[in-house]
Design an enzyme around this catalytic site. Sequence first.
Site, PDB file in Angstrom:
ATOM      1  N   THR A   1       0.819  -1.205   0.000  1.00  0.00           N
ATOM      2  CA  THR A   1       0.000   0.000   0.000  1.00  0.00           C
ATOM      3  C   THR A   1       0.857   1.260   0.000  1.00  0.00           C
ATOM      4  O   THR A   1       0.514   2.254  -0.634  1.00  0.00           O
ATOM      5  CB  THR A   1      -0.920   0.012   1.237  1.00  0.00           C
ATOM      6  OG1 THR A   1      -1.682  -1.193   1.254  1.00  0.00           O
ATOM      7  CG2 THR A   1      -1.852   1.197   1.213  1.00  0.00           C
TER       8      THR A   1
ATOM      9  N   ARG B   1       7.918  -2.978   2.580  1.00  0.00           N
ATOM     10  CA  ARG B   1       8.154  -3.149   4.010  1.00  0.00           C
ATOM     11  C   ARG B   1       8.539  -4.596   4.300  1.00  0.00           C
ATOM     12  O   ARG B   1       7.877  -5.522   3.860  1.00  0.00           O
ATOM     13  CB  ARG B   1       6.917  -2.755   4.818  1.00  0.00           C
ATOM     14  CG  ARG B   1       6.595  -1.274   4.724  1.00  0.00           C
ATOM     15  CD  ARG B   1       5.372  -0.906   5.523  1.00  0.00           C
ATOM     16  NE  ARG B   1       5.022   0.494   5.298  1.00  0.00           N
ATOM     17  CZ  ARG B   1       3.913   1.063   5.735  1.00  0.00           C
ATOM     18  NH1 ARG B   1       3.028   0.360   6.431  1.00  0.00           N
ATOM     19  NH2 ARG B   1       3.664   2.335   5.484  1.00  0.00           N
TER      20      ARG B   1
ATOM     21  N   SER C   1       6.164   3.191   8.774  1.00  0.00           N
ATOM     22  CA  SER C   1       5.013   3.884   9.347  1.00  0.00           C
ATOM     23  C   SER C   1       4.800   3.532  10.813  1.00  0.00           C
ATOM     24  O   SER C   1       5.638   3.798  11.655  1.00  0.00           O
ATOM     25  CB  SER C   1       3.760   3.605   8.517  1.00  0.00           C
ATOM     26  OG  SER C   1       2.674   4.383   8.978  1.00  0.00           O
ATOM     27  N   HIS C   2       3.683   2.889  11.118  1.00  0.00           N
ATOM     28  CA  HIS C   2       3.288   2.602  12.493  1.00  0.00           C
ATOM     29  C   HIS C   2       3.785   1.237  12.972  1.00  0.00           C
ATOM     30  O   HIS C   2       3.438   0.818  14.075  1.00  0.00           O
ATOM     31  CB  HIS C   2       1.764   2.652  12.599  1.00  0.00           C
ATOM     32  CG  HIS C   2       1.078   1.736  11.626  1.00  0.00           C
ATOM     33  ND1 HIS C   2       1.140   1.930  10.271  1.00  0.00           N
ATOM     34  CD2 HIS C   2       0.346   0.620  11.805  1.00  0.00           C
ATOM     35  CE1 HIS C   2       0.460   0.982   9.657  1.00  0.00           C
ATOM     36  NE2 HIS C   2      -0.029   0.157  10.565  1.00  0.00           N
TER      37      HIS C   2
ATOM     38  N   LYS D   1       9.956   3.857   0.331  1.00  0.00           N
ATOM     39  CA  LYS D   1       9.017   4.143  -0.742  1.00  0.00           C
ATOM     40  C   LYS D   1       9.484   5.357  -1.524  1.00  0.00           C
ATOM     41  O   LYS D   1      10.237   6.194  -1.013  1.00  0.00           O
ATOM     42  CB  LYS D   1       7.607   4.370  -0.205  1.00  0.00           C
ATOM     43  CG  LYS D   1       7.404   5.646   0.591  1.00  0.00           C
ATOM     44  CD  LYS D   1       5.927   5.834   0.914  1.00  0.00           C
ATOM     45  CE  LYS D   1       5.695   7.124   1.707  1.00  0.00           C
ATOM     46  NZ  LYS D   1       4.253   7.379   1.909  1.00  0.00           N
TER      47      LYS D   1
ATOM     48  N   ASP E   1       2.226   8.780  14.860  1.00  0.00           N
ATOM     49  CA  ASP E   1       2.841   7.460  14.704  1.00  0.00           C
ATOM     50  C   ASP E   1       4.311   7.556  14.327  1.00  0.00           C
ATOM     51  O   ASP E   1       4.926   8.619  14.418  1.00  0.00           O
ATOM     52  CB  ASP E   1       2.065   6.645  13.673  1.00  0.00           C
ATOM     53  CG  ASP E   1       2.219   7.190  12.260  1.00  0.00           C
ATOM     54  OD1 ASP E   1       2.362   8.423  12.131  1.00  0.00           O
ATOM     55  OD2 ASP E   1       2.212   6.401  11.292  1.00  0.00           O
TER      56      ASP E   1
ATOM     57  N   ASP F   1       6.129   7.611  11.535  1.00  0.00           N
ATOM     58  CA  ASP F   1       6.626   8.561  10.541  1.00  0.00           C
ATOM     59  C   ASP F   1       5.842   9.862  10.503  1.00  0.00           C
ATOM     60  O   ASP F   1       6.069  10.704   9.629  1.00  0.00           O
ATOM     61  CB  ASP F   1       6.651   7.918   9.155  1.00  0.00           C
ATOM     62  CG  ASP F   1       5.264   7.598   8.622  1.00  0.00           C
ATOM     63  OD1 ASP F   1       4.344   7.363   9.427  1.00  0.00           O
ATOM     64  OD2 ASP F   1       5.092   7.572   7.380  1.00  0.00           O
TER      65      ASP F   1
ATOM     66  N   ASP G   1       2.498  10.507  10.028  1.00  0.00           N
ATOM     67  CA  ASP G   1       1.377  10.771   9.131  1.00  0.00           C
ATOM     68  C   ASP G   1       0.011  10.374   9.705  1.00  0.00           C
ATOM     69  O   ASP G   1      -1.012  10.620   9.067  1.00  0.00           O
ATOM     70  CB  ASP G   1       1.602  10.116   7.761  1.00  0.00           C
ATOM     71  CG  ASP G   1       1.671   8.595   7.809  1.00  0.00           C
ATOM     72  OD1 ASP G   1       1.569   8.017   8.915  1.00  0.00           O
ATOM     73  OD2 ASP G   1       1.838   7.974   6.732  1.00  0.00           O
ATOM     74  N   ARG G   2      -0.004   9.790  10.903  1.00  0.00           N
ATOM     75  CA  ARG G   2      -1.284   9.408  11.511  1.00  0.00           C
ATOM     76  C   ARG G   2      -1.516  10.219  12.782  1.00  0.00           C
ATOM     77  O   ARG G   2      -0.602  10.807  13.342  1.00  0.00           O
ATOM     78  CB  ARG G   2      -1.310   7.914  11.833  1.00  0.00           C
ATOM     79  CG  ARG G   2      -1.177   7.043  10.600  1.00  0.00           C
ATOM     80  CD  ARG G   2      -1.176   5.563  10.943  1.00  0.00           C
ATOM     81  NE  ARG G   2      -0.894   4.783   9.751  1.00  0.00           N
ATOM     82  CZ  ARG G   2      -1.580   3.714   9.373  1.00  0.00           C
ATOM     83  NH1 ARG G   2      -2.592   3.283  10.099  1.00  0.00           N
ATOM     84  NH2 ARG G   2      -1.259   3.060   8.277  1.00  0.00           N
TER      85      ARG G   2
ATOM     86  N   THR H   1      -8.248   2.112  -0.140  1.00  0.00           N
ATOM     87  CA  THR H   1      -7.273   2.500   0.878  1.00  0.00           C
ATOM     88  C   THR H   1      -5.921   2.762   0.213  1.00  0.00           C
ATOM     89  O   THR H   1      -5.485   2.013  -0.640  1.00  0.00           O
ATOM     90  CB  THR H   1      -7.146   1.389   1.928  1.00  0.00           C
ATOM     91  OG1 THR H   1      -8.406   1.235   2.582  1.00  0.00           O
ATOM     92  CG2 THR H   1      -6.084   1.717   2.944  1.00  0.00           C
TER      93      THR H   1
ATOM     94  N   LYS I   1      -0.977  11.876   4.223  1.00  0.00           N
ATOM     95  CA  LYS I   1      -1.705  12.183   5.447  1.00  0.00           C
ATOM     96  C   LYS I   1      -0.740  12.850   6.418  1.00  0.00           C
ATOM     97  O   LYS I   1       0.472  12.694   6.299  1.00  0.00           O
ATOM     98  CB  LYS I   1      -2.338  10.937   6.035  1.00  0.00           C
ATOM     99  CG  LYS I   1      -1.475   9.698   6.141  1.00  0.00           C
ATOM    100  CD  LYS I   1      -2.328   8.528   6.623  1.00  0.00           C
ATOM    101  CE  LYS I   1      -1.554   7.211   6.622  1.00  0.00           C
ATOM    102  NZ  LYS I   1      -1.515   6.566   5.311  1.00  0.00           N
TER     103      LYS I   1
ATOM    104  N   ARG J   1      -8.835  -6.966   8.798  1.00  0.00           N
ATOM    105  CA  ARG J   1      -9.557  -5.856   9.401  1.00  0.00           C
ATOM    106  C   ARG J   1     -11.043  -6.006   9.087  1.00  0.00           C
ATOM    107  O   ARG J   1     -11.423  -6.224   7.931  1.00  0.00           O
ATOM    108  CB  ARG J   1      -9.045  -4.517   8.876  1.00  0.00           C
ATOM    109  CG  ARG J   1      -7.556  -4.293   9.050  1.00  0.00           C
ATOM    110  CD  ARG J   1      -7.205  -2.815   8.916  1.00  0.00           C
ATOM    111  NE  ARG J   1      -5.793  -2.562   8.697  1.00  0.00           N
ATOM    112  CZ  ARG J   1      -4.862  -2.580   9.634  1.00  0.00           C
ATOM    113  NH1 ARG J   1      -5.194  -2.889  10.880  1.00  0.00           N
ATOM    114  NH2 ARG J   1      -3.604  -2.320   9.345  1.00  0.00           N
TER     115      ARG J   1
END
Length: 543
Positions: free
Chosen positions: A18, A22, A113-114, A126, A277, A279, A281-282, A344, A376, A496
């Site tokens: 996404t 990773r 990320s998270h 990325k 988070d 990086d 972005d959340r 997403t 984000k 999810r």
Amino acid sequence: MSIKTVATTPFTDQKPGTSGLRKKVTAFQAAHYLENFVQAIFDTIDAPAGSTLVLGGDGRYYNREAIQVILKMAAANGFGKVLVGQGGILSTPAASAVIRKYATYGGIILSASHNPGGPDGDFGIKYNTANGGPAPEKITEAIYARSKELTSYKLIEAPDVALDQPGVFTMGEMKVEVIDPVADYAELMESLFDFAAIRTMLSGGFRLCFDAMHAVTGPYAREILEKRLGAPADSVINGVPLTDFGGGHPDPNLTYAPELVAIMYGAEAPDFGAASDGDGDRNMILGRRFFVNPSDSLAIIAANAALAPGYAAGLAGVARSMPTSAAADLVAAKLGIPCYETPTGWKFFGNLMDAGKVTLCGEESFGTGSSHVREKDGLWAVLFWLNILASRRQSVEDIVLRHWAEYGRNVYSRHDHEGLPSAAANALMDHLKDRFAKLPGQRFGSYQVKFCDDFSYTDPIDGSLSTGQGLRIGFEDGSRIVYRLSGTGTEGATLRIYLEAFEPDSARHGEDAQQALAELIGIANELSELKQRTGRDKPTVIT
């Protein structure tokens, strides 16, 4: 400058997900692994000689080592300049802002990320294009194709660059400029929000707590919240970025931010709490003993956008990911602006923003942002909430309850089942799809199935088709269940399950979401045969 060509053999597992590639740190540390993927990026994007690249990451383990490798490869591949964050640090939204401000060819962001960090944790890489956003699927697919046919990569033989002080250095014929990672981003935030009003609110006794989770936003939060806005020096907790995030899981939710939750639900709780988070972005937003669901946060920001100077002229439109609740749709309808439903992945929002179709966008996975960058942006969302609070002079809870009273409440929850065996998770999804033909019209307790589908999306800007984006079961009363396998993990599969029911009755708006959705949760587990197929009878994380 001595350019060295290194023979290599392809790896078969370098397909970006996404948001980039990773894997475990140990995978990237394997001989040639990082270099192969970086060379595949450079070969695919075919940047003109002398182009400028942005480079930085979230400070996790292996970040600094990877930066030195990428700098030497960039020099060998003809880049003229690289802007790299001091200490190797650049939050994901800050990297996007730098790409856009200096009109660079693109950027490489190092982050998972998270996901957890450390020697046994995760790492990621990325490529972001010149608009500042994640590379679209046509580029990531081309990178993957190139990675499977590589026979060599190039780098120069040169000393490492000193990353800990701003300055300009030479690596071969390429300039390396180590930049302040915070300055450009902070300047952008100050142009969007009413800092004077927020400062006044904070000086009047309003208290906040921001949990940087020992991740990248610590320096950003301290500069903006404490230095520029005047919040007390202890307002930012866990503010020093650590390579292993202090042993924590840098995912801003009620499960993985226990220190912040304890503070915000304590007897002496501040007025406002937030976390970001790994990086940056959340975001998670909390009031005093009150949690704001990310889907509601997007809707409330949209409804109050005109209170922020950068958005006073109005919104072109709003976009949300398919699993995100329809709360934003109701606001868009009242404002008379379009609301787009996308798969997403932030890259889908990028096309809409570049075309001027939307201003705000968000995902239920604690991601919110706008057209100021193409990612984000966690701290941006925090500042937007502070701007709203400074303008309305109401508590977080009051603002949310008044919003529900006006629009109705989209009762919403997400259940994550992490680390499932991939075979079991895929079999569960296949089982659901096999049931789709017979489900419409069937009744389960209070709910009657209206439709079932596997969500697909035709991009209104470039016409590209994205399929297999999540299984939806919609009910006659507007409630729905969505099942989706996440693409952000590095081990096994994460299932999810998203649950949503609309509640127009304000007398029931205070009900706990898990209680209000209890029947729907039972139906979701029954339809998927969750326990029989996975052995799980409760989620790993509930949001």
